[in-house]
Motif scaffolding. Structure first.
Motif, PDB file in Angstrom:
ATOM      1  N   ALA A 102       0.807  -1.387   0.054  1.00  0.00           N
ATOM      2  CA  ALA A 102      -0.020   0.023  -0.056  1.00  0.00           C
ATOM      3  C   ALA A 102       0.857   1.219  -0.112  1.00  0.00           C
ATOM      4  CB  ALA A 102      -0.986  -0.008   1.371  1.00  0.00           C
ATOM      5  N   ALA A 103       0.251   2.278  -0.465  1.00  0.00           N
ATOM      6  CA  ALA A 103       1.130   3.570  -0.553  1.00  0.00           C
ATOM      7  C   ALA A 103       0.007   4.602  -0.412  1.00  0.00           C
ATOM      8  CB  ALA A 103       1.793   3.915  -1.950  1.00  0.00           C
ATOM      9  N   ARG A 104       0.488   5.529   0.766  1.00  0.00           N
ATOM     10  CA  ARG A 104      -0.443   6.466   0.990  1.00  0.00           C
ATOM     11  C   ARG A 104      -0.013   7.987   0.453  1.00  0.00           C
ATOM     12  NH1 ARG A 104      -4.145   7.374   5.249  1.00  0.00           N
ATOM     13  NH2 ARG A 104      -4.486   9.562   5.801  1.00  0.00           N
ATOM     14  N   PRO A 105      -0.860   8.577  -0.337  1.00  0.00           N
ATOM     15  CA  PRO A 105      -0.475   9.997  -0.940  1.00  0.00           C
ATOM     16  C   PRO A 105      -0.105  10.905   0.501  1.00  0.00           C
ATOM     17  CG  PRO A 105      -2.212   9.338  -2.031  1.00  0.00           C
ATOM     18  CD  PRO A 105      -2.051   8.254  -0.709  1.00  0.00           C
ATOM     19  N   GLU A 106       0.935  11.765   0.225  1.00  0.00           N
ATOM     20  CA  GLU A 106       1.166  12.505   1.287  1.00  0.00           C
ATOM     21  C   GLU A 106       0.690  14.030   0.766  1.00  0.00           C
ATOM     22  OE1 GLU A 106       2.277  11.995   4.205  1.00  0.00           O
ATOM     23  OE2 GLU A 106       4.065  10.942   4.212  1.00  0.00           O
ATOM     24  N   PRO A 107       0.575  14.873   1.849  1.00  0.00           N
ATOM     25  CA  PRO A 107       0.184  16.227   1.559  1.00  0.00           C
ATOM     26  C   PRO A 107       1.263  16.929   0.812  1.00  0.00           C
ATOM     27  CG  PRO A 107       0.293  16.250   3.920  1.00  0.00           C
ATOM     28  CD  PRO A 107       0.438  14.742   3.465  1.00  0.00           C
ATOM     29  N   GLN A 108       0.830  17.988  -0.090  1.00  0.00           N
ATOM     30  CA  GLN A 108       1.681  19.029  -0.563  1.00  0.00           C
ATOM     31  C   GLN A 108       1.787  19.964   0.510  1.00  0.00           C
ATOM     32  OE1 GLN A 108       0.805  20.347  -4.372  1.00  0.00           O
ATOM     33  NE2 GLN A 108       1.418  18.232  -5.330  1.00  0.00           N
ATOM     34  N   THR A 109       3.084  20.357   1.036  1.00  0.00           N
ATOM     35  CA  THR A 109       3.037  21.057   1.876  1.00  0.00           C
ATOM     36  C   THR A 109       3.905  22.552   1.701  1.00  0.00           C
ATOM     37  OG1 THR A 109       3.364  19.639   3.555  1.00  0.00           O
ATOM     38  CG2 THR A 109       4.052  21.715   4.505  1.00  0.00           C
ATOM     39  N   ASP A 110       3.183  23.699   1.717  1.00  0.00           N
ATOM     40  CA  ASP A 110       3.751  25.021   1.353  1.00  0.00           C
ATOM     41  C   ASP A 110       4.760  25.442   2.635  1.00  0.00           C
ATOM     42  OD1 ASP A 110       4.599  27.781   0.983  1.00  0.00           O
ATOM     43  OD2 ASP A 110       2.957  27.724  -0.425  1.00  0.00           O
ATOM     44  N   LEU A 111       5.983  25.715   2.484  1.00  0.00           N
ATOM     45  CA  LEU A 111       6.731  26.153   3.439  1.00  0.00           C
ATOM     46  C   LEU A 111       6.885  27.537   4.051  1.00  0.00           C
ATOM     47  CD1 LEU A 111       9.949  23.565   3.181  1.00  0.00           C
ATOM     48  CD2 LEU A 111       8.001  23.483   4.771  1.00  0.00           C
ATOM     49  N   GLY A 112       6.370  28.417   3.112  1.00  0.00           N
ATOM     50  CA  GLY A 112       6.205  29.746   3.520  1.00  0.00           C
ATOM     51  C   GLY A 112       7.534  30.352   3.616  1.00  0.00           C
ATOM     52  N   GLY A 113       7.678  30.916   4.897  1.00  0.00           N
ATOM     53  CA  GLY A 113       9.025  31.464   5.180  1.00  0.00           C
ATOM     54  C   GLY A 113      10.237  30.615   5.350  1.00  0.00           C
ATOM     55  N   VAL A 114      10.105  29.129   5.417  1.00  0.00           N
ATOM     56  CA  VAL A 114      11.184  28.133   5.512  1.00  0.00           C
ATOM     57  C   VAL A 114      11.427  27.888   3.950  1.00  0.00           C
ATOM     58  CG1 VAL A 114      11.739  26.246   6.784  1.00  0.00           C
ATOM     59  CG2 VAL A 114       9.891  27.489   7.520  1.00  0.00           C
ATOM     60  N   ALA A 115      10.895  28.496   3.110  1.00  0.00           N
ATOM     61  CA  ALA A 115      11.015  27.757   1.694  1.00  0.00           C
ATOM     62  C   ALA A 115      12.457  27.926   1.255  1.00  0.00           C
ATOM     63  CB  ALA A 115      10.226  28.763   0.663  1.00  0.00           C
ATOM     64  N   PRO A 116      13.358  28.696   1.800  1.00  0.00           N
ATOM     65  CA  PRO A 116      14.793  28.445   1.445  1.00  0.00           C
ATOM     66  C   PRO A 116      15.570  27.348   1.915  1.00  0.00           C
ATOM     67  CG  PRO A 116      14.208  30.867   2.357  1.00  0.00           C
ATOM     68  CD  PRO A 116      13.347  29.934   2.449  1.00  0.00           C
ATOM     69  N   ALA A 117      14.993  26.683   2.776  1.00  0.00           N
ATOM     70  CA  ALA A 117      15.438  25.403   3.199  1.00  0.00           C
ATOM     71  C   ALA A 117      15.043  24.230   2.267  1.00  0.00           C
ATOM     72  CB  ALA A 117      15.285  25.159   4.684  1.00  0.00           C
ATOM     73  N   ALA A 118      13.757  24.184   1.761  1.00  0.00           N
ATOM     74  CA  ALA A 118      13.329  23.051   1.158  1.00  0.00           C
ATOM     75  C   ALA A 118      12.169  23.081   0.331  1.00  0.00           C
ATOM     76  CB  ALA A 118      12.923  22.043   2.217  1.00  0.00           C
ATOM     77  N   GLN A 119      11.978  24.008  -0.275  1.00  0.00           N
ATOM     78  CA  GLN A 119      10.602  24.247  -0.874  1.00  0.00           C
ATOM     79  C   GLN A 119      10.521  23.921  -2.580  1.00  0.00           C
ATOM     80  OE1 GLN A 119       7.481  25.280   0.025  1.00  0.00           O
ATOM     81  NE2 GLN A 119       6.588  25.311  -2.020  1.00  0.00           N
ATOM     82  N   LEU A 120      11.575  23.787  -3.343  1.00  0.00           N
ATOM     83  CA  LEU A 120      11.594  23.723  -4.592  1.00  0.00           C
ATOM     84  C   LEU A 120      11.440  22.396  -5.320  1.00  0.00           C
ATOM     85  CD1 LEU A 120      14.984  25.660  -5.403  1.00  0.00           C
ATOM     86  CD2 LEU A 120      12.491  26.496  -5.662  1.00  0.00           C
ATOM     87  N   TRP A 121      10.546  22.639  -6.619  1.00  0.00           N
ATOM     88  CA  TRP A 121      10.386  21.364  -7.268  1.00  0.00           C
ATOM     89  C   TRP A 121      11.112  21.332  -8.554  1.00  0.00           C
ATOM     90  CZ3 TRP A 121       6.064  18.014  -6.396  1.00  0.00           C
ATOM     91  CH2 TRP A 121       5.326  18.547  -5.192  1.00  0.00           C
ATOM     92  N   SER A 122      11.485  20.152  -9.114  1.00  0.00           N
ATOM     93  CA  SER A 122      12.389  20.123 -10.163  1.00  0.00           C
ATOM     94  C   SER A 122      12.307  18.908 -11.066  1.00  0.00           C
ATOM     95  CB  SER A 122      13.936  20.462  -9.906  1.00  0.00           C
ATOM     96  OG  SER A 122      14.742  20.753 -11.134  1.00  0.00           O
ATOM     97  N   THR A 123      13.027  18.846 -11.915  1.00  0.00           N
ATOM     98  CA  THR A 123      13.203  17.494 -12.808  1.00  0.00           C
ATOM     99  C   THR A 123      14.745  16.872 -12.504  1.00  0.00           C
ATOM    100  OG1 THR A 123      13.935  18.674 -14.771  1.00  0.00           O
ATOM    101  CG2 THR A 123      11.744  18.183 -14.475  1.00  0.00           C
ATOM    102  N   ALA A 124      14.904  15.634 -12.980  1.00  0.00           N
ATOM    103  CA  ALA A 124      16.193  15.231 -12.599  1.00  0.00           C
ATOM    104  C   ALA A 124      17.349  15.950 -13.699  1.00  0.00           C
ATOM    105  CB  ALA A 124      16.130  13.623 -13.073  1.00  0.00           C
TER     106      ALA A 124
END
Length: 459
Positions: free
Chosen positions: A204-226
């Motif tokens: 089984a695989a449970r979808p995780e929520p998409q979390t907006d990091l707001g002011g913590v974005a500089p630590a972990a927000q980005l999306w990209s391709t390989a």
């Protein structure tokens, strides 16, 4: 089996054994077309998995923030040893230096104030700074490595303030645009993969929520391709191939970022941390430089390879996966970099005779002794070099450059005794008969510290 087939088999096995719903992988090097491969299911019915599928890259985002900080330093907007309070209005911990925040040695607690991973509500940019008096300094400044998303959130607000815009605007204008990383975005586009928590005891695989990091974005927000992340990894390890004109950052500054400022574990020295970059030692003289990332439903790794024989220019790799728990994702990137050198090494360039060493340095070439230890001085690639005679030929040499207008005083620019001076002493004919390197005497014969020849014994 071709190199591409071997790469593909490694990735397929990792996806199957690691039970990763979707895996996207890219290898980049300057002398080949990029190799890109995907396997699995994006979980997005309207956008099946393909090389343009977007994944969350998590803490790889920190490397972008670190580059922005070093850009600001190079532009004279800050000094790395400035306390953060010199540039930002913070209610506490203003004595933490920028350098310490970059290397995770400032002692900041890991996350911003509050249980944001329970609430999934991150503070905004203003709150990140305003709530610093509620955040702990869990270790004394400079005591040891302690990873901190909060520290990089603060650094992101620093560059935003210095550049006069939001962090996302600054990273897009000053990094993503110049390097052509058009698939790297702050928010998930329609072709984003779904991230999952895969059950340990079933399929089984449970979808995780998409979390907006707001002011913590500089630590972990980005999306990209390989593909984008392999290019980024190549830039971090070999800027001359990805950014030959230094539009984003000078090559010498990336050298500074890659030098380990701390180790992550005092008992096992297997991972170092520079200024925003992870340094993973491999075989002798080889390191992998980059970062890993983790967010709910996603793991990612992007590293470039440096050093060693047969290394292609600009070799970088990225592995992005839609599982938040499969650690195999972080292992595959290192395996692919190693395989790329073994299966498809750099072309061997034929040796060609070159101009001789400049006349003023020809009498330096050959064998010398310092502290009773033999060295060999040589001239290659337009520079004077030195190496301990006992070291293997592929060991990195010390490299020297003359000071402006002073051909007999040279600075060690890399290798042993980096930063120290080499001073040449000549006889009346102009021949170099003695040198001083880092103030230690360097002579043609083996001498004791009293100047007597070793061959004379006690006579």
């Amino acid at each position: 089996m071709t190199a591409s087939a071997r790469y593909e088999r490694v990735v397929r096995k990792a996806q199957a054994d690691g039970r990763v719903p979707a895996l996207s992988v890219a290898l980049r090097r300057a002398d080949r077309e990029p190799w890109v491969f995907t396997v699995g299911d994006s979980g997005n019915p309207e956008h099946p998995l393909n090389p343009d599928t977007r994944f969350r890259i998590g803490s790889i985002t920190k490397t972008f923030t670190a580059v922005l900080v070093l850009q600001s330093r190079d532009d004279g907007l800050l000094d790395l040893d400035d306390p953060i309070g010199k540039h930002l209005p913070v209610p506490a911990h203003g004595d933490a230096t920028i350098r310490r925040l970059l290397s995770h040695t400032a002692g900041f607690q890991r996350e911003p104030y509050g249980d944001i991973w329970d609430t999934l509500q991150a503070p905004d940019a203003t709150e990140v700074l305003a709530q610093l008096d509620r955040a702990e300094r869990v270790l004394p400044n400079a005591r040891r490595y302690h990873y901190s998303n909060l520290g990089f959130a603060v650094l992101g607000q620093l560059v935003a303030k210095l550049r006069g815009g939001a962090w996302a605007e600054v990273v897009a204008e000053r990094v993503l645009g110049p390097l052509g990383l058009t698939a790297t975005t702050l928010n998930p586009p329609p072709q984003a993969a779904v991230g999952y928590l895969v059950d340990d005891f079933s399929d089984a695989a449970r979808p995780e929520p998409q979390t907006d990091l707001g002011g913590v974005a500089p630590a972990a927000q980005l999306w990209s391709t390989a593909s984008d992340m392999a290019t980024w990894a190549s830039f971090l390890a070999h800027p001359a191939t990805a950014d030959p004109d230094g539009k984003v950052l000078a090559a010498s500054t990336l050298d500074e970022m890659r030098f380990p400022a701390t180790v992550t574990n005092e008992a096992v020295w297997q991972t170092g941390f520079g200024l925003g970059l992870i340094v993973e030692p491999q075989s002798r003289w080889v390191t992998h430089v980059g970062h890993d990332g983790a967010m709910p439903g996603f793991l990612a790794s992007a590293y470039g390879r440096r050093g060693g024989d047969d290394l292609p220019d600009g070799l970088g790799a990225a592995v992005l996966g839609s599982s938040g728990t499969s650690r195999v994702i972080g292992e595959v990137v290192h395996e692919l970099l190693k395989l790329a050198v073994e299966l498809d090494p750099a072309d061997i360039k034929p040796w060609k005779a070159a101009d001789p060493a400049p006349r003023e340095y020809r009498s330096v070439l050959g064998h010398w002794y310092s502290e009773g230890t033999p060295f060999v001085f040589s001239w290659h690639d337009g520079a004077l070099r030195a190496r301990l005679t006992e070291l293997p030929p592929d060991s990195p040499p010390a490299v020297f450059a003359p000071l402006p207008g002073q051909p007999d005083v040279l600075r060690t620019v890399s290798g042993r005794e980096t930063g120290e001076l080499l001073r040449l002493t000549r006889d009346d004919s102009g021949t170099v008969v003695r040198m001083h390197w880092a103030t230690y005497r360097v002579t043609r014969r083996q001498e004791g510290f009293d100047g007597g020849a070793a061959s004379d014994g006690g006579e």
